[in-house]
Structures are given as C-alpha cells and as structure tokens.
Motif scaffolding. Structure first.
Motif, PDB file in Angstrom:
ATOM      1  N   LEU A 135       0.837  -1.205   0.000  1.00 58.29           N
ATOM      2  CA  LEU A 135       0.000   0.000   0.000  1.00 58.29           C
ATOM      3  C   LEU A 135       0.868   1.250   0.000  1.00 58.29           C
ATOM      4  O   LEU A 135       0.606   2.215  -0.729  1.00 58.29           O
ATOM      5  CB  LEU A 135      -0.917  -0.011   1.220  1.00 58.29           C
ATOM      6  CG  LEU A 135      -1.828   1.201   1.416  1.00 58.29           C
ATOM      7  CD1 LEU A 135      -2.818   1.325   0.267  1.00 58.29           C
ATOM      8  CD2 LEU A 135      -2.562   1.106   2.754  1.00 58.29           C
ATOM      9  N   ALA A 136       1.928   1.235   0.792  1.00 59.24           N
ATOM     10  CA  ALA A 136       2.824   2.388   0.889  1.00 59.24           C
ATOM     11  C   ALA A 136       3.617   2.620  -0.384  1.00 59.24           C
ATOM     12  O   ALA A 136       4.195   3.692  -0.570  1.00 59.24           O
ATOM     13  CB  ALA A 136       3.784   2.198   2.066  1.00 59.24           C
ATOM     14  N   SER A 137       3.630   1.627  -1.266  1.00 60.71           N
ATOM     15  CA  SER A 137       4.376   1.736  -2.520  1.00 60.71           C
ATOM     16  C   SER A 137       3.521   2.224  -3.687  1.00 60.71           C
ATOM     17  O   SER A 137       4.050   2.488  -4.773  1.00 60.71           O
ATOM     18  CB  SER A 137       4.976   0.363  -2.877  1.00 60.71           C
ATOM     19  OG  SER A 137       5.787  -0.122  -1.834  1.00 60.71           O
TER      20      SER A 137
ATOM     21  N   ILE B 241       1.071   5.785   7.175  1.00 58.19           N
ATOM     22  CA  ILE B 241       1.484   4.991   6.024  1.00 58.19           C
ATOM     23  C   ILE B 241       2.729   5.671   5.472  1.00 58.19           C
ATOM     24  O   ILE B 241       2.654   6.778   4.935  1.00 58.19           O
ATOM     25  CB  ILE B 241       0.363   4.928   4.973  1.00 58.19           C
ATOM     26  CG1 ILE B 241      -0.910   4.325   5.590  1.00 58.19           C
ATOM     27  CG2 ILE B 241       0.815   4.115   3.759  1.00 58.19           C
ATOM     28  CD1 ILE B 241      -2.171   4.579   4.785  1.00 58.19           C
ATOM     29  N   MET B 242       3.855   5.028   5.656  1.00 53.09           N
ATOM     30  CA  MET B 242       5.137   5.633   5.319  1.00 53.09           C
ATOM     31  C   MET B 242       5.469   5.317   3.864  1.00 53.09           C
ATOM     32  O   MET B 242       5.922   4.213   3.550  1.00 53.09           O
ATOM     33  CB  MET B 242       6.220   5.131   6.273  1.00 53.09           C
ATOM     34  CG  MET B 242       5.869   5.361   7.738  1.00 53.09           C
ATOM     35  SD  MET B 242       7.050   4.630   8.897  1.00 53.09           S
ATOM     36  CE  MET B 242       8.389   5.829   8.750  1.00 53.09           C
ATOM     37  N   GLY B 243       5.193   6.269   2.980  1.00 52.29           N
ATOM     38  CA  GLY B 243       5.373   6.053   1.554  1.00 52.29           C
ATOM     39  C   GLY B 243       6.753   5.513   1.222  1.00 52.29           C
ATOM     40  O   GLY B 243       7.760   6.006   1.727  1.00 52.29           O
ATOM     41  N   ASN B 244       6.786   4.455   0.391  1.00 50.93           N
ATOM     42  CA  ASN B 244       8.039   3.808  -0.022  1.00 50.93           C
ATOM     43  C   ASN B 244       8.787   3.162   1.142  1.00 50.93           C
ATOM     44  O   ASN B 244       9.977   2.877   1.039  1.00 50.93           O
ATOM     45  CB  ASN B 244       8.974   4.800  -0.728  1.00 50.93           C
ATOM     46  CG  ASN B 244       8.306   5.530  -1.874  1.00 50.93           C
ATOM     47  OD1 ASN B 244       7.960   6.704  -1.741  1.00 50.93           O
ATOM     48  ND2 ASN B 244       8.102   4.840  -2.974  1.00 50.93           N
ATOM     49  N   HIS B 245       8.094   2.890   2.241  1.00 52.41           N
ATOM     50  CA  HIS B 245       8.805   2.426   3.425  1.00 52.41           C
ATOM     51  C   HIS B 245       8.055   1.325   4.178  1.00 52.41           C
ATOM     52  O   HIS B 245       8.525   0.205   4.254  1.00 52.41           O
ATOM     53  CB  HIS B 245       9.065   3.629   4.349  1.00 52.41           C
ATOM     54  CG  HIS B 245       9.953   3.338   5.509  1.00 52.41           C
ATOM     55  ND1 HIS B 245      10.477   4.328   6.323  1.00 52.41           N
ATOM     56  CD2 HIS B 245      10.394   2.161   6.035  1.00 52.41           C
ATOM     57  CE1 HIS B 245      11.228   3.784   7.269  1.00 52.41           C
ATOM     58  NE2 HIS B 245      11.182   2.469   7.125  1.00 52.41           N
ATOM     59  N   GLY B 246       6.908   1.608   4.742  1.00 57.09           N
ATOM     60  CA  GLY B 246       6.199   0.639   5.566  1.00 57.09           C
ATOM     61  C   GLY B 246       5.059   1.318   6.297  1.00 57.09           C
ATOM     62  O   GLY B 246       4.407   2.213   5.753  1.00 57.09           O
ATOM     63  N   VAL B 247       4.843   0.923   7.534  1.00 58.95           N
ATOM     64  CA  VAL B 247       3.746   1.495   8.308  1.00 58.95           C
ATOM     65  C   VAL B 247       4.201   1.700   9.745  1.00 58.95           C
ATOM     66  O   VAL B 247       5.037   0.952  10.267  1.00 58.95           O
ATOM     67  CB  VAL B 247       2.501   0.576   8.255  1.00 58.95           C
ATOM     68  CG1 VAL B 247       2.767  -0.762   8.938  1.00 58.95           C
ATOM     69  CG2 VAL B 247       1.269   1.244   8.850  1.00 58.95           C
ATOM     70  N   LEU B 248       3.670   2.742  10.375  1.00 61.21           N
ATOM     71  CA  LEU B 248       3.935   3.011  11.789  1.00 61.21           C
ATOM     72  C   LEU B 248       2.595   3.232  12.467  1.00 61.21           C
ATOM     73  O   LEU B 248       1.760   3.997  11.980  1.00 61.21           O
ATOM     74  CB  LEU B 248       4.842   4.229  11.942  1.00 61.21           C
ATOM     75  CG  LEU B 248       5.278   4.553  13.374  1.00 61.21           C
ATOM     76  CD1 LEU B 248       6.732   5.033  13.379  1.00 61.21           C
ATOM     77  CD2 LEU B 248       4.391   5.633  13.992  1.00 61.21           C
ATOM     78  N   VAL B 249       2.398   2.551  13.594  1.00 65.02           N
ATOM     79  CA  VAL B 249       1.127   2.572  14.315  1.00 65.02           C
ATOM     80  C   VAL B 249       1.388   3.038  15.737  1.00 65.02           C
ATOM     81  O   VAL B 249       2.374   2.633  16.362  1.00 65.02           O
ATOM     82  CB  VAL B 249       0.485   1.169  14.326  1.00 65.02           C
ATOM     83  CG1 VAL B 249      -0.831   1.188  15.085  1.00 65.02           C
ATOM     84  CG2 VAL B 249       0.275   0.666  12.903  1.00 65.02           C
ATOM     85  N   ILE B 250       0.515   3.889  16.249  1.00 67.19           N
ATOM     86  CA  ILE B 250       0.643   4.325  17.636  1.00 67.19           C
ATOM     87  C   ILE B 250      -0.612   3.927  18.410  1.00 67.19           C
ATOM     88  O   ILE B 250      -1.673   3.680  17.825  1.00 67.19           O
ATOM     89  CB  ILE B 250       0.895   5.844  17.755  1.00 67.19           C
ATOM     90  CG1 ILE B 250      -0.312   6.638  17.245  1.00 67.19           C
ATOM     91  CG2 ILE B 250       2.168   6.236  17.020  1.00 67.19           C
ATOM     92  CD1 ILE B 250      -0.170   8.152  17.471  1.00 67.19           C
ATOM     93  N   GLY B 251      -0.469   3.867  19.734  1.00 66.95           N
ATOM     94  CA  GLY B 251      -1.604   3.519  20.574  1.00 66.95           C
ATOM     95  C   GLY B 251      -1.383   3.949  22.002  1.00 66.95           C
ATOM     96  O   GLY B 251      -0.301   4.402  22.381  1.00 66.95           O
TER      97      GLY B 251
END
Length: 255
Positions: free
Chosen positions: A120-122, A173-183
């Motif tokens: 998705l980020a790509s 959603i870290m474009g060209n990279h991955g994902v970061l989630v907080i909580g």
C-alpha cells in the motif's frame, strides 16, 4: 527458597515488568504473523508520564527471541544514547526517540515493513479506501507520508514525528517504506497494527481482481470508525489471549 523462585522474583522486580511482558508478547506474535523483517523494525512503549522514557527492543535481535528482560530502557532526551554499550539501532533511536519526544499521546509505537501495508505504501495513492469493516475502521484515522528521505536517522525521525501531531491519526502509512502505528498501550497499538495489515491485504487482493470496488460512503465509513473506536475491551482481550497461548507454548518470553 528454590532457585527457580528466586529467579522468578528477580524478574518480576525488573522495572516495568508487566509492560515488558506485554511488549515481549507483541514482538513474538508479530514474528509468528510474519510481519517482522529479519532483525530490523522496532516497537517502543513509553513508561513515564511525559512519554520520554521508553522500552524498546535491543539492536539486531530477532523478534521471535525477545524476552521481557531484553528490552532496553531509553531516555528520549539523552543525546548520549547511541554511545552506550547497549545502544539501540540508530534508525530506531532516530524514529522512536523523536516520536516519544514530540508526540506525548503516542504511548506505544510499532513500526513494521509488513507485506500488504508496504505494498500500500508503494502505490502512487497510498490511501486506504473503506471497502470493508476493517478498512472503514481507519477512515480519517491515517496520515500518508509522501516525502520518504532515506533511513530514519534523527533528521528523518524528526520529520516523521511532526506528521503525528493530530491525535486522531493513529497510523502513518510511510510512503516507499512501511507502516507506523501508535496507541495508548501495547494492546491498543498491536491490535491496530494487526487490523491495519488485514485491511491492507483485503484492499490489495481486491485490486488484483481488476473489478470495480464497492466503496462505503463517507458517512457510513465514519460511523463504523467511530463505533470501532469505542468498542469496549477488544484490544485488551486480544493481547490477553496471545499471552495465554505463549504461556502454554513458549513461556520464556516472560523471562
């Protein structure tokens, strides 16, 4: 007193032992889900009121081996952090240190390169449309970073942290990279990360069909997201069940 009991009491006296157990469980279950990436990627958990002291995985340790006692206790305001003998990975320090300094509501931070979220980020358009209940849960609750600038050393980490200023944005959603989630907790962040990957997988596989998507209206998507925001206890029960399974199958995670 037996040696085993002495060892157990020593462990439970570790600073923030319960938080360590939760985080160790999240690492191990992420590996079971194949959402890890070799000895890269990082999770962190704030343990003080302002969020600047946090637990994080050691440098280059496989998620499937992380134990409660392995976790590093780090001060986001200590510029000497990378000079110590147990220094964290520099990119983990750059990204998580910046977030814990600048985003006090980000109590737990999980960053992975899981396959479907990274696909998705790509994409040129990395937004996640509300095509099912899981994806609708993230409606208006994500932010897309479209300015990837290389490995997340301190400058890149500072830039990324600014994108999480809005407390409503729980996923980057870290474009060209991955994902970061907080909580708000390990349970909250892990549950969100799990469902975001599921939602991304559904969307990517729906695209594979080449057929038109049935996208929910903004009204229904927001209603669903709000209902999921307020759904009682699900994240906590999710993590509790995972710990129960690990307690039976690989209880060393608590050590």
């Amino acid at each position: 007193m037996t040696l085993a009991r002495v060892q157990k009491e020593a462990l439970t006296n570790l600073p923030f032992y319960d938080e360590r157990v939760d985080l160790a469980c999240a690492f191990r279950w992420t590996a079971r889900l194949n959402m890890h990436e070799a000895v890269a990627n990082h999770f962190s958990l704030a343990v003080d009121e302002d969020g600047t002291r946090f637990l994080m995985n050691p440098n280059q340790m496989h998620f499937s081996r992380v134990k409660a006692s392995d976790l590093l206790l780090i001060d986001a305001n200590d510029p000497e952090t990378l000079k110590g003998p147990d220094a964290p990975d520099p990119t983990a320090w750059g990204l998580h240190g910046a977030i814990h300094r600048n985003v006090p509501h980000a109590r737990c931070v999980m960053h992975v390169h899981s396959i479907h979220a990274t696909v998705l980020a790509s994409l040129a358009d990395s937004t996640l449309p509300p095509i099912d209940q899981n994806s609708a849960a993230f409606f208006n609750r994500t932010v897309v970073d479209e300015c990837y600038g290389g490995l997340a050393f301190e400058e890149e980490g500072e830039r990324c942290s600014q994108l999480l200023a809005n407390p409503r944005h729980k996923v980057m959603i870290m474009g060209n990279h991955g994902v970061l989630v907080i909580g708000d907790s390990v349970a909250d962040a892990f549950n969100r990360m799990f469902y975001f990957e599921r939602a991304a997988e559904t969307y990517i596989k729906a695209l594979w069909t080449g057929r038109p998507l049935r996208v929910l209206s903004d009204e229904i998507a927001e209603k669903t997201a709000s209902e999921m925001d307020d759904y009682p206890g699900q994240a906590e029960r999710h993590l509790a069940e995972l710990k129960a399974i690990l307690d039976e199958q690989e209880p060393a995670y608590r050590n």
